[in-house]
Design an enzyme around this catalytic site. Structure first.
Site, PDB file in Angstrom:
ATOM      1  N   MET A 133     -44.431 -60.144  69.015  1.00  0.00           N
ATOM      2  CA  MET A 133     -43.528 -60.597  69.911  1.00  0.00           C
ATOM      3  C   MET A 133     -42.324 -61.051  69.592  1.00  0.00           C
ATOM      4  O   MET A 133     -41.498 -61.745  68.647  1.00  0.00           O
ATOM      5  CB  MET A 133     -44.625 -62.138  70.747  1.00  0.00           C
ATOM      6  CG  MET A 133     -46.363 -61.719  70.386  1.00  0.00           C
ATOM      7  SD  MET A 133     -46.827 -63.029  70.762  1.00  0.00           S
ATOM      8  CE  MET A 133     -46.862 -63.649  72.540  1.00  0.00           C
ATOM      9  N   CYS A 134     -41.852 -61.171  70.616  1.00  0.00           N
ATOM     10  CA  CYS A 134     -40.026 -61.800  71.290  1.00  0.00           C
ATOM     11  C   CYS A 134     -39.599 -60.843  69.870  1.00  0.00           C
ATOM     12  O   CYS A 134     -39.407 -59.631  70.433  1.00  0.00           O
ATOM     13  CB  CYS A 134     -40.535 -63.278  71.116  1.00  0.00           C
ATOM     14  SG  CYS A 134     -38.444 -63.524  70.902  1.00  0.00           S
ATOM     15  N   ILE A 135     -39.062 -61.658  68.925  1.00  0.00           N
ATOM     16  CA  ILE A 135     -38.077 -60.879  67.767  1.00  0.00           C
ATOM     17  C   ILE A 135     -39.093 -60.484  66.652  1.00  0.00           C
ATOM     18  O   ILE A 135     -37.899 -59.330  66.131  1.00  0.00           O
ATOM     19  CB  ILE A 135     -36.891 -62.191  67.178  1.00  0.00           C
ATOM     20  CG1 ILE A 135     -35.944 -61.199  66.748  1.00  0.00           C
ATOM     21  CG2 ILE A 135     -37.470 -63.119  66.549  1.00  0.00           C
ATOM     22  CD1 ILE A 135     -34.834 -62.282  66.311  1.00  0.00           C
ATOM     23  N   PRO A 137     -40.646 -57.772  66.667  1.00  0.00           N
ATOM     24  CA  PRO A 137     -41.047 -56.372  66.022  1.00  0.00           C
ATOM     25  C   PRO A 137     -39.604 -55.980  65.369  1.00  0.00           C
ATOM     26  O   PRO A 137     -39.888 -54.886  64.855  1.00  0.00           O
ATOM     27  CB  PRO A 137     -40.574 -55.876  67.751  1.00  0.00           C
ATOM     28  CG  PRO A 137     -41.145 -56.739  68.465  1.00  0.00           C
ATOM     29  CD  PRO A 137     -40.473 -57.813  67.959  1.00  0.00           C
ATOM     30  N   VAL A 187     -44.822 -56.910  72.458  1.00  0.00           N
ATOM     31  CA  VAL A 187     -44.157 -57.531  74.205  1.00  0.00           C
ATOM     32  C   VAL A 187     -42.925 -58.428  73.982  1.00  0.00           C
ATOM     33  O   VAL A 187     -42.330 -59.167  73.251  1.00  0.00           O
ATOM     34  CB  VAL A 187     -45.417 -58.946  74.942  1.00  0.00           C
ATOM     35  CG1 VAL A 187     -46.290 -57.760  74.693  1.00  0.00           C
ATOM     36  CG2 VAL A 187     -46.344 -59.258  74.003  1.00  0.00           C
TER      37      VAL A 187
END
Length: 219
Positions: A133-135, A137, A187
């Protein structure tokens, strides 16, 4: 499904993003899936006063801080056996890239902490889906060859991931990016979410995508 969630502290500026963690946990458990929390047992890289935004000299433990979100029901990351889980979820928050990893001296690479790298390698080998989620990845942007991932729009973090070798795609806040080949789902969440309602839609998109992905892989 059995879900392992990896926390990196408590709070967006120096740990796990609380809204993302709670929204994802709610969405998984609402569907009848069980969520189990894990975190590294070591000091945080930094401690940020979330009111002033300034760094403090205080020392805090990642596992102990993460236990605040997990209501005390949490285990050290080395106790996690990926074979026992269908997916491993990494919420965002700056702790994902400062407590689970760190920048090299040239600030050109993100180096994963050994326990986190080992976990991701074992999870991938066990065919356990990796969800970000968010940063978050960014953790696997250079671990695999050309991994497909999203940060919402083409923001500076997305561009950094591209430079590290990732195939970055744009997604709406309520959409998920699925890399079928590498078994990775991501995401945008608060990379582009404007409030907790939009964050919840991102968490729901993650659960929807994972359920669909698991059904497809079992057929």
């Amino acid at each position: 499904m059995r879900i392992a969630m990896i926390l990196s502290g408590c709070g967006v500026k120096d740990g796990s993003e609380i809204h993302e963690t709670v929204c994802a946990t709610y969405c998984f458990e609402e569907r009848g899936h069980s969520v189990h929390f894990y975190a590294p047992n070591r000091p945080q890289t930094q401690v940020i006063d979330h009111l002033s935004g300034k760094s403090t000299a205080e020392e805090r433990n990642i596992l102990s801080e993460s236990a605040r979100i997990a209501r005390g029901q949490i285990h050290p990351i080395e106790k996690l056996n990926p074979i026992s889980y269908d997916a491993i979820v990494f919420p965002g928050g700056m702790g994902a890239v400062t407590n689970l990893a760190y920048q090299d001296k040239e600030l050109s690479k993100l180096i994963l902490e050994p326990d986190v790298k080992d976990l991701i390698i074992r999870a991938h080998a066990a065919n356990c889906t990796l969800c970000f989620m968010c940063i978050a990845p960014l953790l696997v942007a250079q671990m695999f060859k050309n991994p497909r991932m999203t940060f919402g729009d083409m923001n500076p973090i997305a561009k950094q991931a591209q430079e590290l070798g990732a195939n970055v795609v744009e997604c709406k806040v309520d959409e998920a990016c699925v890399d079928e080949e590498l078994n990775i789902i991501s995401v945008p969440a608060y990379m582009i979410a404007k409030n907790i309602v939009e964050c919840m839609s991102s968490a729901k998109a993650l659960v929807d995508a994972l359920e669909k992905h698991m059904t497809k892989s079992r057929n």
